[in-house]
Motif scaffolding. Structure first.
Motif, PDB file in Angstrom:
ATOM      1  N   ARG A   1      36.462  18.374 -32.921  1.00  0.00           N
ATOM      2  CA  ARG A   1      37.589  19.306 -32.990  1.00  0.00           C
ATOM      3  C   ARG A   1      38.169  19.650 -31.630  1.00  0.00           C
ATOM      4  O   ARG A   1      39.139  20.398 -31.540  1.00  0.00           O
ATOM      5  N   GLY A   2      37.560  19.134 -30.561  1.00  0.00           N
ATOM      6  CA  GLY A   2      38.084  19.384 -29.227  1.00  0.00           C
ATOM      7  C   GLY A   2      37.644  20.680 -28.606  1.00  0.00           C
ATOM      8  O   GLY A   2      38.142  21.070 -27.551  1.00  0.00           O
ATOM      9  N   ALA A   3      36.668  21.372 -29.224  1.00  0.00           N
ATOM     10  CA  ALA A   3      36.191  22.637 -28.670  1.00  0.00           C
ATOM     11  C   ALA A   3      35.317  22.422 -27.435  1.00  0.00           C
ATOM     12  O   ALA A   3      35.185  23.322 -26.602  1.00  0.00           O
ATOM     13  N   VAL A   4      34.697  21.260 -27.334  1.00  0.00           N
ATOM     14  CA  VAL A   4      33.857  20.909 -26.189  1.00  0.00           C
ATOM     15  C   VAL A   4      34.228  19.501 -25.748  1.00  0.00           C
ATOM     16  O   VAL A   4      34.422  18.615 -26.586  1.00  0.00           O
ATOM     17  N   ARG A   5      34.324  19.298 -24.430  1.00  0.00           N
ATOM     18  CA  ARG A   5      34.749  17.994 -23.932  1.00  0.00           C
ATOM     19  C   ARG A   5      33.676  17.285 -23.111  1.00  0.00           C
ATOM     20  O   ARG A   5      33.973  16.276 -22.464  1.00  0.00           O
ATOM     21  N   ALA A   6      32.473  17.792 -23.133  1.00  0.00           N
ATOM     22  CA  ALA A   6      31.378  17.134 -22.421  1.00  0.00           C
ATOM     23  C   ALA A   6      30.179  17.032 -23.341  1.00  0.00           C
ATOM     24  O   ALA A   6      29.808  18.008 -23.997  1.00  0.00           O
ATOM     25  N   VAL A   7      29.567  15.861 -23.392  1.00  0.00           N
ATOM     26  CA  VAL A   7      28.435  15.593 -24.275  1.00  0.00           C
ATOM     27  C   VAL A   7      27.324  14.952 -23.470  1.00  0.00           C
ATOM     28  O   VAL A   7      27.569  14.045 -22.660  1.00  0.00           O
ATOM     29  N   ILE A   8      26.100  15.421 -23.695  1.00  0.00           N
ATOM     30  CA  ILE A   8      24.897  14.784 -23.144  1.00  0.00           C
ATOM     31  C   ILE A   8      23.985  14.483 -24.317  1.00  0.00           C
ATOM     32  O   ILE A   8      23.651  15.391 -25.093  1.00  0.00           O
ATOM     33  N   GLY A   9      23.578  13.239 -24.468  1.00  0.00           N
ATOM     34  CA  GLY A   9      22.749  12.900 -25.614  1.00  0.00           C
ATOM     35  C   GLY A   9      22.058  11.570 -25.461  1.00  0.00           C
ATOM     36  O   GLY A   9      22.138  10.912 -24.421  1.00  0.00           O
ATOM     37  N   THR A  10      21.345  11.182 -26.515  1.00  0.00           N
ATOM     38  CA  THR A  10      20.670   9.896 -26.560  1.00  0.00           C
ATOM     39  C   THR A  10      21.599   8.852 -27.168  1.00  0.00           C
ATOM     40  O   THR A  10      22.772   9.110 -27.393  1.00  0.00           O
ATOM     41  N   ARG A  11      21.082   7.664 -27.474  1.00  0.00           N
ATOM     42  CA  ARG A  11      21.925   6.485 -27.707  1.00  0.00           C
ATOM     43  C   ARG A  11      23.025   6.677 -28.749  1.00  0.00           C
ATOM     44  O   ARG A  11      24.125   6.166 -28.575  1.00  0.00           O
ATOM     45  N   SER A  12      22.761   7.425 -29.842  1.00  0.00           N
ATOM     46  CA  SER A  12      23.802   7.587 -30.852  1.00  0.00           C
ATOM     47  C   SER A  12      24.969   8.410 -30.334  1.00  0.00           C
ATOM     48  O   SER A  12      26.078   8.341 -30.876  1.00  0.00           O
ATOM     49  N   ALA A  13      24.750   9.188 -29.271  1.00  0.00           N
ATOM     50  CA  ALA A  13      25.837   9.973 -28.682  1.00  0.00           C
ATOM     51  C   ALA A  13      26.877   9.090 -28.014  1.00  0.00           C
ATOM     52  O   ALA A  13      27.955   9.575 -27.662  1.00  0.00           O
ATOM     53  N   ALA A  14      26.580   7.805 -27.853  1.00  0.00           N
ATOM     54  CA  ALA A  14      27.572   6.892 -27.273  1.00  0.00           C
ATOM     55  C   ALA A  14      28.834   6.826 -28.124  1.00  0.00           C
ATOM     56  O   ALA A  14      29.902   6.443 -27.633  1.00  0.00           O
ATOM     57  N   PHE A  15      28.719   7.196 -29.409  1.00  0.00           N
ATOM     58  CA  PHE A  15      29.879   7.190 -30.308  1.00  0.00           C
ATOM     59  C   PHE A  15      30.513   8.573 -30.444  1.00  0.00           C
ATOM     60  O   PHE A  15      31.400   8.748 -31.279  1.00  0.00           O
ATOM     61  N   ALA A  16      30.078   9.565 -29.684  1.00  0.00           N
ATOM     62  CA  ALA A  16      30.605  10.918 -29.819  1.00  0.00           C
ATOM     63  C   ALA A  16      32.119  10.929 -29.603  1.00  0.00           C
ATOM     64  O   ALA A  16      32.612  10.361 -28.621  1.00  0.00           O
ATOM     65  N   PRO A  17      32.887  11.590 -30.496  1.00  0.00           N
ATOM     66  CA  PRO A  17      34.347  11.546 -30.428  1.00  0.00           C
ATOM     67  C   PRO A  17      34.927  12.508 -29.403  1.00  0.00           C
ATOM     68  O   PRO A  17      35.637  13.474 -29.727  1.00  0.00           O
ATOM     69  N   VAL A  18      34.631  12.294 -28.137  1.00  0.00           N
ATOM     70  CA  VAL A  18      35.090  13.170 -27.059  1.00  0.00           C
ATOM     71  C   VAL A  18      36.598  13.017 -26.891  1.00  0.00           C
ATOM     72  O   VAL A  18      37.108  11.894 -26.785  1.00  0.00           O
ATOM     73  N   HIS A  19      37.311  14.137 -26.833  1.00  0.00           N
ATOM     74  CA  HIS A  19      38.760  14.100 -26.637  1.00  0.00           C
ATOM     75  C   HIS A  19      39.097  13.768 -25.182  1.00  0.00           C
ATOM     76  O   HIS A  19      38.419  14.207 -24.254  1.00  0.00           O
ATOM     77  N   ASP A  20      40.156  13.003 -24.994  1.00  0.00           N
ATOM     78  CA  ASP A  20      40.643  12.656 -23.646  1.00  0.00           C
ATOM     79  C   ASP A  20      39.507  12.148 -22.763  1.00  0.00           C
ATOM     80  O   ASP A  20      39.310  12.619 -21.633  1.00  0.00           O
ATOM     81  N   LEU A  21      38.768  11.202 -23.268  1.00  0.00           N
ATOM     82  CA  LEU A  21      37.586  10.698 -22.549  1.00  0.00           C
ATOM     83  C   LEU A  21      37.987  10.133 -21.190  1.00  0.00           C
ATOM     84  O   LEU A  21      38.827   9.244 -21.090  1.00  0.00           O
ATOM     85  N   GLY A  22      37.358  10.674 -20.139  1.00  0.00           N
ATOM     86  CA  GLY A  22      37.652  10.211 -18.793  1.00  0.00           C
ATOM     87  C   GLY A  22      36.480   9.581 -18.082  1.00  0.00           C
ATOM     88  O   GLY A  22      36.650   8.920 -17.058  1.00  0.00           O
ATOM     89  N   LEU A  23      35.256   9.779 -18.620  1.00  0.00           N
ATOM     90  CA  LEU A  23      34.062   9.270 -17.941  1.00  0.00           C
ATOM     91  C   LEU A  23      32.962   9.002 -18.941  1.00  0.00           C
ATOM     92  O   LEU A  23      32.706   9.824 -19.827  1.00  0.00           O
TER      93      LEU A  23
END
Length: 673
Positions: A260-282
């Motif tokens: 939903r765009g409420a958070v733009r930074a994710v730290i996680g394990t391998r399945s987090a590679a698919f996390a739908p981060v908005h405006d992904l820059g890194l």
């Protein structure tokens, strides 16, 4: 493409008549006036059905059946779940279209960019989109969907470079991130580097420019370390953790806040590679050589490849980091796709502990048993000296007590009479048992010579701790292993015996480290044996004090081994260059693409018969294995896409014909060899 029209149960009415019963079809519900056709990815997982199917959207579902929503459809006579991937005005199908059964949830959980990524990953690994989406989109929890997500936080101010100032091109990397650029780097921090803080500064710099960031690490301990560093730098609310230990409901709630765009930074394990981060820059991958990054479920993608595909697709920056450098990371540098970011040699020398190999000529002249002893005199001397100043780390590659035993007389490995599995000793006062079927042998006798005494062939972490406890009486012995991992230890003297990856962080650093069974590590079969040994050693060595503060390391291995030399010089780059050159000469990954096919021998042969392999592809096998037969297909790197497409098409042909059993296809498996 479409699904055939079928009468829906709610369209049928039972009409009573004398002596008989008959059904009358009700008038179907009108379809939506705008974009009445929905393209649905149905969760069927069959290769020949790996494509969207068209369905009509009833007017009652027109507002809820949005792109990305979960829906239920009728498919092959049963109700199946799926995702709406498009709404359109018409269908190419010339026949009748079935209607959507229901909208499971109007929440658009499947982002268009993730749907496109899933298709790319499926093509790269000869899999299906349905299998990838099971990894990418977590199961639904209705309560979490009803809860509102917080407003997105204000982008933070750009932090200072911190330890990046000690890296060549480190500040330039941060400048590019802050300016909205898309730099690509292979990063190898030096000894004693605070890698969680360095990762946090990468993320914070990206967030300061208004873009999102995604960090993938091997396990929950690393998630906690990186998350703590980012919280310390930016405070609460700027990121979320995505890893399995959070629990399904909590994890889904956090995942929704990202979608939903409420958070733009994710730290996680391998399945987090698919996390739908908005405006992904890194995207950042830490310790890419850890086999935990390889997904054990079909289509078996590696987090490194997923993140690199995301970076390419989104035009984002990519940083692949680790104390060691893999051949795959070196390939990125060799092709010019990325640039190296490492500390200066002066900084490395200042922070490096003194490293000694027990198998060098000087030690062998001093101690004749140095070549064969598990703990040569050099290790004992170093441990005693280190304990006078603080904690000493002892890294043991194997878990358990005695995970390998053999006959004490004829040296024949002890095997189970029931299943031929290896016998192990779990404790000193218990009989040996089979590691596979758990059969115990209170009165074991060797099948070759009849002798009844066992000897250790492999010593585990618990037996090592027991032996060290007897040798260093009065010194605390602390265990850290897979089922009981310690995060930290104090600065007081203690022997900390740990398996690789479970090493606690010592307050002030370890005074010394003993890296045991190095020769056995290097002698393992497998493509990545030496690379994995160096990765384990460097990760442990990074926890030891610098040599200027008395930090020492003893690796029990032959000093002439390239991995040992790389540890002594702290030169992961030189080792990776050599490793890549050797693999290129042998046409092995990552210089070539390799597909592993496993299944019944007839099924493997059948799949290969239907596959139109690239001209330069080479088939090795099939050969018998425990679970049937295995074949390897090797192709030049440039033909990797064609190889995956050929195997995927062959699997589709077999799936459509419903002949034979399944064949597991893995592209570039990490345990190859």
């Amino acid at each position: 493409m479409s699904a055939s029209e079928q009468a829906e149960p709610d369209q049928l009415a039972l009409v009573a008549a004398p002596g008989r019963r008959r059904f009358r079809t009700r008038a179907p519900e009108p379809v939506a006036e705008e974009r009445p056709v929905a393209a649905v990815l149905v969760d069927v997982g069959l290769p020949h059905l790996d494509r969207p199917f068209d369905y009509l959207v009833p007017v009652s579902m027109a507002d809820d059946a949005v792109v990305g929503a979960r829906v239920s459809v009728r498919f092959a006579g049963t109700d199946q779940d799926g995702f709406v991937v498009a709404r359109k005005d018409s269908s190419d199908h010339e026949g009748k279209l079935a209607r959507l059964r229901r909208v499971v949830s109007p929440e658009p959980v499947l982002a268009p960019e993730i749907a496109m990524l899933a298709r790319t990953v499926a093509d790269r690994y000869a899999g299906t989109v349905s299998d990838v989406l099971r990894l990418a989109v977590p199961p639904r929890h209705a309560t979490a969907e009803k809860a509102a997500s917080p407003d997105p936080p204000v982008p933070p101010a750009r932090p200072d470079p911190g330890g990046w100032a000690q890296h060549v091109d480190g500040v330039a990397l941060l400048d590019a991130l802050a300016a909205g650029g898309a730099p690509r780097a292979v990063w190898n921090p030096g000894p004693a580097a605070d890698w969680p803080d360095l990762v946090a500064r990468l993320v914070a710099t990206t967030l300061s420019g208004g873009r999102g960031a995604l960090v993938v690490v091997p396990d929950g301990r690393d998630v906690a370390l990186a998350s703590s560093a980012l919280t310390e730098l930016l405070g609460e609310g700027q990121h979320v953790e995505l890893e399995a230990d959070a629990g399904p409901s909590t994890r889904y709630k956090r995942w929704l806040s990202v979608r939903r765009g409420a958070v733009r930074a994710v730290i996680g394990t391998r399945s987090a590679a698919f996390a739908p981060v908005h405006d992904l820059g890194l995207v950042v991958l830490w310790d890419d050589g850890d086999d935990l990054h390889a997904e054990p479920r079909a289509p078996y993608p590696h987090a490194r490849e997923v993140l690199l595909l995301r970076a390419h697709q989104a035009g984002a920056a990519a940083v692949v980091g680790g104390f060691a450098r893999t051949a795959e990371a070196e390939q990125l540098l060799a092709t010019g796709w990325a640039r190296p970011v490492t500390p200066s040699r002066q900084a490395v020398r200042a922070a490096s502990p003194h490293v000694h190999a027990s198998g060098d000529d000087h030690e062998q002249a001093r101690d004749e048993a140095a070549r064969t002893a598990r703990l040569p005199s050099l290790a004992w001397r170093t441990a005693r000296a280190g304990l006078a100043r603080g904690p000493v780390l002892v890294q043991v590659p194997r878990a358990g007590y005695l995970p390998g035993v053999a006959c004490a007389r004829c040296r024949t490995p002890a095997r189970c009479a029931a299943c031929s599995g290896p016998l192990v000793l779990g404790q000193a006062d218990r009989p040996p048992r089979c590691a596979w079927c758990a059969t115990t042998y209170p009165s074991w006798r060797c099948g070759e010579c009849g002798h009844g005494t066992l000897r250790a062939t492999v010593v585990g972490v618990r037996r090592t701790a027991e032996e060290l406890g007897r040798a260093f009486a009065g010194v605390p012995v602390l265990l850290s292993r897979g089922d009981a991992v310690r995060d930290t230890v104090g600065a007081e003297p203690a022997l900390v015996v740990a398996t690789p990856g479970a090493e606690p962080v010592a307050d002030g650093g370890y005074t010394a480290a003993l890296l045991l069974d190095g020769t056995a590590l290097l002698a393992r079969t497998g493509l990545r044996a030496a690379e994995e040994a160096l990765r384990r050693w460097l990760r442990a060595a990074a926890l030891v004090r610098p040599g200027t503060m008395g930090g020492e390391i003893v690796v029990v291995a032959d000093s002439s081994a390239p991995a040992v030399q790389a540890l002594v010089r702290w030169d992961p780059a030189g080792f990776a260059t050599r490793e890549l050159a050797e693999r290129s000469a042998l046409h092995l990954p990552p210089a070539a693409r390799v597909a592993e096919l496993t299944g019944a021998a007839a099924d493997v042969d059948d799949l290969l018969m239907h596959a139109e392999l690239p001209p330069d592809a080479e088939v090795i096998g099939p050969v018998p294995v425990d679970d049937g037969a295995r074949a390897m297909v090797r192709a030049p790197r440039a033909a990797g896409t064609a190889l995956a497409a050929a195997l995927r098409a062959a699997a589709g042909i077999r799936s459509a014909r419903r002949t034979g059993g399944s064949v597991r296809v893995r592209i570039d498996p990490v345990d190859f060899g």
